[in-house]
Design an enzyme around this catalytic site. Structure first.
Site, short mmCIF file in Angstrom:
data_model
loop_
_atom_site.label_atom_id
_atom_site.label_comp_id
_atom_site.label_asym_id
_atom_site.label_seq_id
_atom_site.Cartn_x
_atom_site.Cartn_y
_atom_site.Cartn_z
N ASP A 14 27.61 -29.52 -69.17
CA ASP A 14 27.10 -28.66 -70.23
C ASP A 14 26.71 -27.35 -69.54
O ASP A 14 25.68 -27.28 -68.87
CB ASP A 14 25.89 -29.30 -70.90
CG ASP A 14 25.34 -28.45 -72.04
OD1 ASP A 14 26.11 -27.65 -72.62
OD2 ASP A 14 24.15 -28.60 -72.36
N GLU A 61 32.02 -28.51 -71.93
CA GLU A 61 31.88 -28.06 -73.31
C GLU A 61 32.47 -26.67 -73.46
O GLU A 61 32.22 -25.79 -72.63
CB GLU A 61 30.41 -28.06 -73.73
CG GLU A 61 30.24 -27.75 -75.21
CD GLU A 61 28.82 -27.91 -75.68
OE1 GLU A 61 28.57 -28.77 -76.53
OE2 GLU A 61 27.95 -27.16 -75.18
N ASP A 103 20.02 -30.76 -71.89
CA ASP A 103 21.32 -30.36 -71.32
C ASP A 103 21.98 -31.52 -70.56
O ASP A 103 23.20 -31.62 -70.49
CB ASP A 103 21.14 -29.18 -70.36
CG ASP A 103 20.33 -28.06 -70.97
OD1 ASP A 103 20.93 -27.09 -71.45
OD2 ASP A 103 19.09 -28.17 -71.00
#
Length: 166
Positions: free
Chosen positions: A7, A67, A140
């Protein structure tokens, strides 16, 4: 197969490493790379890059899932996160690892079965799917594990579609 989920961020880069054996998922390691807010951006990017190289060398993932960058409000923050994402992708490329990208909606769908899931639902499903005692923190980290789980769910399909393109 060992998957590293990322992330991306400039202050916090969440990471989650899982192993997929058949339909079983097992956590290997998870945590975050954090940089100090007052430091110049080039130094923060260097810290992220070096930490990524260390993660790749230590845990030797087979594939990386990241991501896709998605932002609507804070363009300046989006650009900085994009720069961090760039050094993450560079570290993966230098290590010769394939990178797969997933949207937030794909992660929600893969982890919870619902593309409109809330963050807390994703975090709880990450905990359940990997049989963790507690939800990984900060958020996260749970998100990064969710990204790794997403790739574990989609990896067979991705390989089949890549073979069809050749």
């Amino acid at each position: 197969m060992r998957i590293l989920g990322i992330d991306p961020g400039i202050a916090i880069v969440g990471f989650g490493i899982i192993e997929k054996q058949g339909s079983q998922l097992r956590p290997v390691q998870y945590g975050s790379i954090q940089t100090e807010a007052g430091l110049p951006v080039p130094l923060r990017l260097k810290q992220i890059f070096e930490a990524m190289q260390n993660l790749l060398a230590t845990y030797q993932p087979d594939e990386i899932s990241v991501e896709k960058l998605f932002f609507t409000k804070n363009v300046t923050n989006g650009i900085t996160v994009g720069q961090a994402r760039g050094v993450i992708l560079l570290a993966a490329e230098l290590a010769g690892l394939p990178v797969y990208e997933y949207t937030p909606m794909q992660v929600k769908q893969a982890v919870t079965g619902y593309g409109g899931a809330q963050k807390k639902q994703i975090q709880e499903m990450v905990r359940i799917l990997l049989k963790l005692k507690d939800t990984p923190k900060p958020d996260d980290v749970a998100d990064a594990i969710g990204i790794a789980i997403t790739h574990a769910q989609f990896s067979n399909y991705v390989r089949l579609s890549e073979g069809a393109k050749k």
